[in-house]
Design a protein around this motif. Structure first.
Motif, PDB file in Angstrom:
ATOM      1  N   THR A 269      39.573 -12.825 -25.786  1.00 54.65           N
ATOM      2  CA  THR A 269      40.626 -13.781 -26.115  1.00 54.65           C
ATOM      3  C   THR A 269      41.705 -13.655 -25.042  1.00 54.65           C
ATOM      4  OG1 THR A 269      40.194 -13.620 -28.467  1.00 54.65           O
ATOM      5  CG2 THR A 269      42.414 -14.325 -27.824  1.00 54.65           C
ATOM      6  N   HIS A 270      42.344 -14.772 -24.671  1.00 54.11           N
ATOM      7  CA  HIS A 270      43.432 -14.717 -23.688  1.00 54.11           C
ATOM      8  C   HIS A 270      44.603 -15.566 -24.170  1.00 54.11           C
ATOM      9  CE1 HIS A 270      40.947 -12.588 -20.815  1.00 54.11           C
ATOM     10  NE2 HIS A 270      40.002 -13.522 -20.887  1.00 54.11           N
ATOM     11  N   SER A 271      45.746 -15.411 -23.478  1.00 56.18           N
ATOM     12  CA  SER A 271      46.963 -16.113 -23.868  1.00 56.18           C
ATOM     13  C   SER A 271      47.877 -16.183 -22.655  1.00 56.18           C
ATOM     14  CB  SER A 271      47.663 -15.356 -25.010  1.00 56.18           C
ATOM     15  OG  SER A 271      47.986 -14.041 -24.571  1.00 56.18           O
ATOM     16  N   HIS A 319      44.750  -6.711 -19.456  1.00 55.82           N
ATOM     17  CA  HIS A 319      44.602  -8.106 -19.020  1.00 55.82           C
ATOM     18  C   HIS A 319      45.357  -8.329 -17.715  1.00 55.82           C
ATOM     19  CE1 HIS A 319      42.673 -10.088 -22.622  1.00 55.82           C
ATOM     20  NE2 HIS A 319      42.897  -8.857 -23.066  1.00 55.82           N
ATOM     21  N   MET A 324      45.479 -11.125 -14.588  1.00 59.52           N
ATOM     22  CA  MET A 324      46.055 -12.246 -15.336  1.00 59.52           C
ATOM     23  C   MET A 324      47.573 -12.306 -15.212  1.00 59.52           C
ATOM     24  SD  MET A 324      43.511 -12.581 -18.593  1.00 59.52           S
ATOM     25  CE  MET A 324      43.752 -14.347 -18.669  1.00 59.52           C
TER      26      MET A 324
HETATM   27 CU    CU Z   1      43.923 -12.199 -21.049  1.00 57.79          CU
END
Ligand code: CU
Length: 498
Positions: A269-271, A319, A324
């Motif tokens: 999952t990323h944001s 992350h 990222m």
């Molecule tokens: Cu991420």
């Protein structure tokens, strides 16, 4: 300062040695040239009088090995060739051939247990040798331009050591580089993957005068195999496939509509958390996005400045270290002063399980991450991103601007451009205060940024660094190449012109 190579006179006692060496050089000349041409030979040449290899048989005529024979056998010699010379007023070794070709004092990577050979060519005429104390390796002196020597030794231990010239004053004058012994056998195949490093000229044009508007920003989170260094790959997590993520450029008062799409091939999952956004989590609460899904979040850009954005999905530092992070510039009304060229550069550090320089695909080491023991420091995501792949370029007399930020996740940068002074520095990326002027080094914390402007007045090659300079040895270096006429009035060799 007088350069040591002006001290060319040999010690009187060395005269007989010189004559003897001359004979050795003459007799060794034939297969010495083979050695240098072929990069592969079974035994060291007869000029390796000081070789650390006990097995050296200087009188025997060696049979040249086949070129391909050493690729996978870890006991075959790994051959490096260095040539002495002068670079920017310093005595140095230049790499010759292969990955190190043209590099100044190149780092040499060897694997534990390997037989290693270093050829040394005298490129400029002073007397030199090459020594690695920890491997008990010492070549004979090369006397006279064009002379060559070689030393063969076993990489008997792992660690990072210096190679250097033992002629008086030469090490201090610049003839020193690093040799790294890493554990394990050399990987048979060269690891190659996509170039994930963002070109520093890849950024949006200035906005100029326009009223505030709605700006749509499309971010796509992509996990992909990328090139971390020569023959070394890494599983990056990115915004839009590059590190850093795309630079977003808006003006104060704009409404920013962010569409975050997580690639269907993602595992995680990323944001995204925009430091320019006001509200809990900087938008990350609204953008936790599963693989194959898309989320949308909107914020008002109310404060001018240069701001970092990054993924904010736990473990957040994981992350970030995987790539990222990116930046958003919120221009003040009317924009920034015009310059000739703008660049986009970010720094980060990486925590691989294997030591810096190991070949093949690398895994992240979570223990090293949370105890802040990085193996790599990088500009724009990869070793060599801003030296080999995408060096910064400008013309003499041009004004340039660097949007510089630190993704981190943990280390503060002491950002510096060797051979230049920043004319204007927007400290901490703030654009509502007047800039500082005449600054040498800017401290930029993780999750922070700065904008630096300068006029590059003299042609030449300049070097971007974090002035915590040990990090150069872990990949953190960039180049600014300034073309045009050299203005000797600003700097020149020798005494003042009258
Ligand atoms: Cu991420």
């Amino acid at each position: 300062m007088r350069l040591p190579f002006t001290r060319l006179a040999l010690p009187r006692a060395a005269k007989a040695t010189l004559i003897a060496l001359g004979i050795v050089l003459l007799s060794g000349g034939l297969w010495q040239s083979r050695l240098l041409d072929g990069f592969a030979i079974c035994a060291p040449s007869s000029t390796t009088a000081g070789s650390a290899s006990a097995a050296a048989a200087p009188a025997a005529t060696p049979a040249p090995m086949k070129q391909g024979a050493m690729t996978s056998d870890m006991h075959a010699p790994t051959v490096f060739t260095l040539r002495s010379g002068v670079s920017e007023g310093r005595l140095v070794y230049f790499g010759v051939g292969g990955d190190i070709n043209g590099e100044v004092n190149p780092s040499l990577l060897v694997h534990e247990g390997e037989t290693v050979q270093i050829n040394l060519i005298n490129g400029e005429g002073a007397e030199h040798d090459i020594v690695v104390d920890q491997y008990g390796a010492r070549s004979s002196r090369v006397v006279g331009k064009g002379a060559s020597s070689a030393v063969t030794f076993t990489a008997s231990k792992t660690g990072e050591f210096a190679y250097y010239c033992s002629a008086p004053g030469h090490r201090e004058a610049g003839m020193e580089g690093r040799i790294r012994g890493v554990p394990g056998a050399r990987g048979a195949a060269a690891a190659t993957a996509a170039d994930i490093s963002r070109d520093p000229i890849d950024l949006p044009a200035p906005i100029g005068a326009r009223p505030p508007q709605i700006v749509r920003v499309d971010l796509r989170t992509v996990e992909l195999q990328g090139q971390l260094a020569d023959k070394t790959t890494y599983n990056y997590w990115t915004f839009n496939g590059k590190v850093p993520g795309p630079m977003v450029r808006v003006r104060v008062g704009d409404t920013v509509e962010v569409h975050l799409r997580n690639d269907e091939n993602s595992v995680m999952t990323h944001s995204v958390d925009f430091h320019a956004a006001l509200g809990p989590g900087g938008g990350s609460e609204f953008t936790q996005t599963d693989p194959g899904a898309e989320t949308v979040m909107t914020f008002r850009a109310l404060t001018p400045g240069l701001f970092v954005y990054h993924c904010a999905t736990p473990s957040v530092p994981q992350h970030i270290t995987n790539g990222m992070y990116g930046m958003i510039l919120v221009e003040p009304e009317g924009g920034l002063p015009q310059v000739d060229r703008e660049f986009y550069v970010m720094q980060g550090e990486m925590y691989t399980a294997q030591p810096f320089g190991a070949q093949g695909d690398q895994e992240m080491d979570y223990e090293k991450l949370i105890s802040e023991r990085p193996e790599y420091f990088v500009f724009n995501g990869a070793v060599g991103a801003l030296t080999k792949a995408h060096p910064l370029r400008a013309g003499a007399g041009e004004t340039i601007r660097i949007f510089f930020g630190v993704g981190g996740p943990n280390f503060t940068s002491s950002f510096h451009l060797i051979g230049e002074v920043f004319d204007r520095v927007y400290q901490s990326g703030g654009l509502t205060s007047p800039p500082l002027t005449g600054v040498q080094t800017v401290s930029v914390p993780p999750g922070g940024a700065t904008v630096v402007d300068l006029k590059v007045r003299r042609a030449g090659r300049y070097t971007l660094v974090d002035h915590a300079l040990s990090r150069i040895e872990r990949g953190l270096v960039g180049s600014l190449i300034v073309d045009g006429p050299r203005d000797d009035d600003i700097m020149h060799a020798g005494p003042a012109l009258k």
